[in-house]
Design a protein around this motif. Structure first.
Motif, PDB file in Angstrom:
ATOM      1  N   GLN A 175      20.087  61.454  59.407  1.00 18.69           N
ATOM      2  CA  GLN A 175      21.054  61.462  58.320  1.00 18.69           C
ATOM      3  C   GLN A 175      20.474  62.009  57.019  1.00 18.69           C
ATOM      4  N   ILE A 176      19.149  62.193  56.953  1.00 19.73           N
ATOM      5  CA  ILE A 176      18.527  62.687  55.729  1.00 19.73           C
ATOM      6  C   ILE A 176      19.003  64.101  55.414  1.00 19.73           C
ATOM      7  N   ALA A 177      18.995  64.978  56.415  1.00 19.76           N
ATOM      8  CA  ALA A 177      19.411  66.376  56.188  1.00 19.76           C
ATOM      9  C   ALA A 177      20.876  66.469  55.756  1.00 19.76           C
ATOM     10  N   PRO A 178      21.815  65.791  56.444  1.00 17.19           N
ATOM     11  CA  PRO A 178      23.208  65.837  55.953  1.00 17.19           C
ATOM     12  C   PRO A 178      23.347  65.298  54.536  1.00 17.19           C
ATOM     13  N   LEU A 179      22.575  64.269  54.196  1.00 18.83           N
ATOM     14  CA  LEU A 179      22.626  63.721  52.844  1.00 18.83           C
ATOM     15  C   LEU A 179      22.217  64.769  51.828  1.00 18.83           C
ATOM     16  N   LEU A 180      21.145  65.475  52.109  1.00 21.77           N
ATOM     17  CA  LEU A 180      20.660  66.508  51.204  1.00 21.77           C
ATOM     18  C   LEU A 180      21.672  67.637  51.073  1.00 21.77           C
ATOM     19  N   VAL A 181      22.220  68.086  52.194  1.00 27.04           N
ATOM     20  CA  VAL A 181      23.164  69.201  52.186  1.00 27.04           C
ATOM     21  C   VAL A 181      24.424  68.844  51.410  1.00 27.04           C
ATOM     22  N   HIS A 182      24.987  67.667  51.676  1.00 27.86           N
ATOM     23  CA  HIS A 182      26.221  67.265  51.003  1.00 27.86           C
ATOM     24  C   HIS A 182      25.997  67.062  49.508  1.00 27.86           C
ATOM     25  N   ARG A 183      24.876  66.468  49.158  1.00 29.03           N
ATOM     26  CA  ARG A 183      24.553  66.273  47.738  1.00 29.03           C
ATOM     27  C   ARG A 183      24.394  67.609  47.031  1.00 29.03           C
ATOM     28  N   LEU A 184      23.679  68.537  47.659  1.00 28.77           N
ATOM     29  CA  LEU A 184      23.465  69.850  47.069  1.00 28.77           C
ATOM     30  C   LEU A 184      24.780  70.604  46.928  1.00 28.77           C
ATOM     31  N   ALA A 185      25.615  70.565  47.970  1.00 25.65           N
ATOM     32  CA  ALA A 185      26.894  71.274  47.931  1.00 25.65           C
ATOM     33  C   ALA A 185      27.790  70.733  46.829  1.00 25.65           C
ATOM     34  N   ALA A 186      27.821  69.407  46.694  1.00 30.39           N
ATOM     35  CA  ALA A 186      28.661  68.805  45.660  1.00 30.39           C
ATOM     36  C   ALA A 186      28.169  69.182  44.265  1.00 30.39           C
ATOM     37  N   TRP A 187      26.862  69.177  44.062  1.00 27.24           N
ATOM     38  CA  TRP A 187      26.329  69.528  42.751  1.00 27.24           C
ATOM     39  C   TRP A 187      26.600  70.983  42.419  1.00 27.24           C
ATOM     40  N   LEU A 188      26.381  71.875  43.385  1.00 32.87           N
ATOM     41  CA  LEU A 188      26.608  73.298  43.138  1.00 32.87           C
ATOM     42  C   LEU A 188      28.063  73.573  42.801  1.00 32.87           C
ATOM     43  N   LYS A 189      28.967  72.895  43.495  1.00 35.12           N
ATOM     44  CA  LYS A 189      30.391  73.131  43.250  1.00 35.12           C
ATOM     45  C   LYS A 189      30.780  72.746  41.833  1.00 35.12           C
ATOM     46  N   GLU A 190      30.184  71.678  41.312  1.00 39.38           N
ATOM     47  CA  GLU A 190      30.548  71.198  39.989  1.00 39.38           C
ATOM     48  C   GLU A 190      29.783  71.878  38.859  1.00 39.38           C
ATOM     49  N   ASN A 191      28.584  72.376  39.132  1.00 35.73           N
ATOM     50  CA  ASN A 191      27.717  72.826  38.044  1.00 35.73           C
ATOM     51  C   ASN A 191      27.227  74.262  38.133  1.00 35.73           C
ATOM     52  N   ALA A 192      27.257  74.857  39.316  1.00 31.12           N
ATOM     53  CA  ALA A 192      26.602  76.158  39.484  1.00 31.12           C
ATOM     54  C   ALA A 192      27.246  77.251  38.643  1.00 31.12           C
ATOM     55  N   ILE A 193      28.565  77.203  38.464  1.00 28.83           N
ATOM     56  CA  ILE A 193      29.226  78.246  37.689  1.00 28.83           C
ATOM     57  C   ILE A 193      28.670  78.296  36.274  1.00 28.83           C
ATOM     58  N   ARG A 194      28.514  77.130  35.658  1.00 30.44           N
ATOM     59  CA  ARG A 194      27.957  77.105  34.303  1.00 30.44           C
ATOM     60  C   ARG A 194      26.509  77.557  34.295  1.00 30.44           C
ATOM     61  N   GLU A 195      25.764  77.151  35.313  1.00 29.77           N
ATOM     62  CA  GLU A 195      24.348  77.516  35.374  1.00 29.77           C
ATOM     63  C   GLU A 195      24.167  79.018  35.539  1.00 29.77           C
ATOM     64  N   LEU A 196      25.056  79.638  36.308  1.00 35.72           N
ATOM     65  CA  LEU A 196      24.913  81.061  36.605  1.00 35.72           C
ATOM     66  C   LEU A 196      25.650  81.944  35.626  1.00 35.72           C
ATOM     67  N   ASP A 197      26.437  81.360  34.735  1.00 34.98           N
ATOM     68  CA  ASP A 197      27.212  82.156  33.787  1.00 34.98           C
ATOM     69  C   ASP A 197      26.284  83.043  32.958  1.00 34.98           C
ATOM     70  N   GLY A 198      26.598  84.308  32.922  1.00 34.52           N
ATOM     71  CA  GLY A 198      25.772  85.248  32.187  1.00 34.52           C
ATOM     72  C   GLY A 198      24.799  86.001  33.064  1.00 34.52           C
ATOM     73  N   ALA A 199      24.707  85.651  34.346  1.00 37.68           N
ATOM     74  CA  ALA A 199      23.815  86.391  35.237  1.00 37.68           C
ATOM     75  C   ALA A 199      24.308  87.816  35.428  1.00 37.68           C
ATOM     76  N   LEU A 200      25.619  87.993  35.331  1.00 33.05           N
ATOM     77  CA  LEU A 200      26.197  89.327  35.393  1.00 33.05           C
ATOM     78  C   LEU A 200      26.711  89.681  34.012  1.00 33.05           C
ATOM     79  N   ASP A 201      26.486  90.908  33.593  1.00 32.79           N
ATOM     80  CA  ASP A 201      26.865  91.323  32.239  1.00 32.79           C
ATOM     81  C   ASP A 201      28.165  92.110  32.246  1.00 32.79           C
ATOM     82  N   GLY A 202      28.893  92.037  31.111  1.00 37.31           N
ATOM     83  CA  GLY A 202      30.057  92.892  30.892  1.00 37.31           C
ATOM     84  C   GLY A 202      31.096  92.763  31.979  1.00 37.31           C
TER      85      GLY A 202
END
Length: 402
Positions: A175-202
Motif C-alpha cells: 500500500q506504500i506505492a499507491p499512497l505515494l502515487v495518490h498523494r502526489l497526483a492530488a498535490w499536482l492537481k491542486e498546485n502544479a499549475i501555479r508552480e509551472l506558471d511562467g515556464a512557457l512565455d508569451g
C-alpha cells in the motif's frame, strides 16, 4: 523560451564525426541569443542512449542511418535512429530533430515543432528547426515539471513516510506505492499549475494560462480503454459524451502472462449523450433570431451547473465550446463506440458531476407543490397580508339594505 539566461543542452547523434562537429560549432554560435547553448556530439548510438537515460538533455539532433560499420554489414542499420527515438520516448521524452539522408523513414513521426525532419547537410534548415524546438518552451517546462515531481516525492518521503514508518511498517507494504502515487497526483492537481506558471512565455503559455478549460479535460485520455465521461467523436464528426458507468467499461490491460483471467467490459452497449457545438445549437439560433427574454433565459440556464437538461463544456485546443444535451441520448454497441475517436475524458470532479446530473435528470420524480404560507407566518419569515375587501359596484349597498 527566449530568455537570455536560459541554459540548453543539445545532443547531436551522428556517426559522421565531421558533420557532428560542424553542427556543434554552428549551433553554439548561431543560437547564443537564446542563452547558453551546450552541444555534445556522439557517434555511437548505444552510448547516446546511455547519455539520454543518465543526463538532462533538452533536445536531440538525430541521424536515422548508422553507417559507422559500413553499408550493408549489419542488418537494421537503416533503422538505428528510429529505434533510438522509440527508446528515447520511453526513457525521457525530449524534442527531436531527425537530420537524415533518408527522411522518408521517419516522416510519419513528424509532429512540428517537437518532432521535425530535415534533410542532412542542409545545416541552415537544421539550425532553424533546433531554434523552433527550443523556443517551443517544452525544454523549460520538462525541466520544471521533473524538478517539481522529484521535490514532491522527496518531501513526501521525508515528512510523511519517515516519521510514520514504525506504524506503516506494520501495514501492508504493497500500500506504500499507491499512497505515494495518490498523494502526489492530488498535490499536482491542486498546485502544479501555479508552480509551472511562467515556464512557457508569451503565446506559448496559452494552455498553462487557461487552467479553467485545461482543468476540465484529460487530453488525451489516460485510460487504455473506453470509460465514463469520455468525449468521443464519431466518423461523421459529431461529439458524444459517454454516460455508461466506468465499472461496466473497465478492462484489464493485456499482459504477456496474466496470473488470473483478464477482466473484460461488462457492457454490450454504451450510452452516449449528444454534445453539439454551442454556436450551432438551437438555443443560440433562437436567441440570435428572435432576441426575446424567453430565449435569453433559456440560453442563460445552460450556463448554470444545476440545469437538468443542458451543460456547457468549454473550448480547449481542438475541442470547441460544446452544449451537452441530456435528452439527446442513444445507445450504441460497445464495438462501435470503441471505433470512435477518443478525444478526451472529463477530469474529476467534472466527470462525477456530469454523471450525477444525468442520473438526477432521468430519475427525478415530480411532486405537487405544497403550500406552507401559514407556517412561514408563524415563523416570522413573512408578514400577514391584509385582506382588502373587494370594491362593490355602485348601488350595491342600497340594494342590500332594501
Amino acid at each position: 523560451m527566449t530568455e537570455g539566461g536560459a541554459v540548453f543542452r543539445i545532443l547531436v547523434v551522428d556517426d559522421e564525426e565531421d558533420i557532428a562537429g560542424e553542427l556543434k560549432d554552428m549551433l553554439e554560435e548561431e543560437l547564443s541569443d537564446l542563452g547558453s547553448i551546450s552541444v555534445e556530439t556522439e557517434q555511437d548510438f548505444g552510448e547516446a542512449e546511455v547519455i539520454l537515460a543518465r543526463e538532462q538533455i533538452d533536445l536531440v539532433v538525430l541521424d536515422v542511418r548508422d553507417s559507422s560499420q559500413g553499408p550493408g554489414i549489419v542488418p537494421g542499420l537503416e533503422r538505428r535512429g528510429r529505434d533510438l527515438y522509440d527508446r528515447i520516448a520511453k526513457t525521457r521524452w525530449v524534442p527531436v530533430i531527425f537530420c537524415t539522408n533518408v527522411p522518408g523513414q521517419v516522416l510519419d513521426l513528424e509532429a512540428p515543432p517537437l518532432v521535425q525532419v530535415v534533410t542532412k547537410h542542409r545545416l541552415d534548415e537544421v539550425l532553424e528547426a533546433v531554434r523552433i524546438g527550443l523556443q517551443s518552451g517544452v525544454p523549460s517546462l520538462t525541466r520544471r515539471l521533473g524538478d517539481l515531481v522529484d521535490r514532491e516525492i522527496r518531501d513526501f518521503l521525508r515528512d510523511v513516510i519517515a516519521p510514520n514508518w514504525p506504524d506503516m511498517a506494520e501495514a501492508d507494504q504493497q500500500q506504500i506505492a499507491p499512497l505515494l502515487v495518490h498523494r502526489l497526483a492530488a498535490w499536482l492537481k491542486e498546485n502544479a499549475i501555479r508552480e509551472l506558471d511562467g515556464a512557457l512565455d508569451g503565446a506559448d503559455c496559452t494552455v498553462v494560462g487557461h487552467s479553467s478549460a485545461a482543468r476540465t479535460y484529460l487530453k488525451p485520455p489516460v485510460t487504455l480503454h473506453l470509460t465514463a465521461a469520455d468525449l468521443l467523436r464519431d466518423p461523421e464528426g459529431s461529439w458524444w459524451l459517454v454516460l455508461t458507468p466506468a465499472c461496466d467499461l473497465y478492462e484489464d490491460p493485456p499482459v504477456p502472462h496474466p496470473s488470473r483471467p483478464l477482466r473484460k467490459a461488462k457492457a454490450e452497449f454504451v450510452r452516449v449523450a449528444k454534445a453539439g457545438p454551442l454556436f450551432e445549437s438551437t438555443l443560440v439560433a433562437k436567441w440570435r433570431e428572435e432576441g426575446t427574454n424567453k430565449n435569453r433565459d433559456a440560453l442563460l440556464r445552460a450556463f448554470r451547473t444545476d440545469d437538468n437538461r443542458f451543460q456547457l463544456l468549454p473550448q480547449y485546443l481542438d475541442i470547441p465550446h460544446l452544449l451537452l444535451d441530456r435528452e439527446n441520448v442513444k445507445s450504441v454497441p460497445l464495438a462501435e463506440a470503441r471505433s470512435w475517436d477518443r478525444v478526451a475524458t472529463l477530469d474529476s470532479p467534472f466527470a462525477e458531476a456530469t454523471l450525477t446530473a444525468h442520473s438526477h435528470a432521468v430519475g427525478r420524480i415530480g411532486t405537487p407543490d405544497l403550500v406552507f404560507e401559514q407556517l412561514k407566518v408563524e415563523l416570522g419569515l413573512v408578514k400577514v397580508k391584509k385582506q382588502v375587501p373587494p370594491a362593490r359596484a355602485a348601488g350595491q349597498d342600497d340594494a342590500i339594505r332594501k
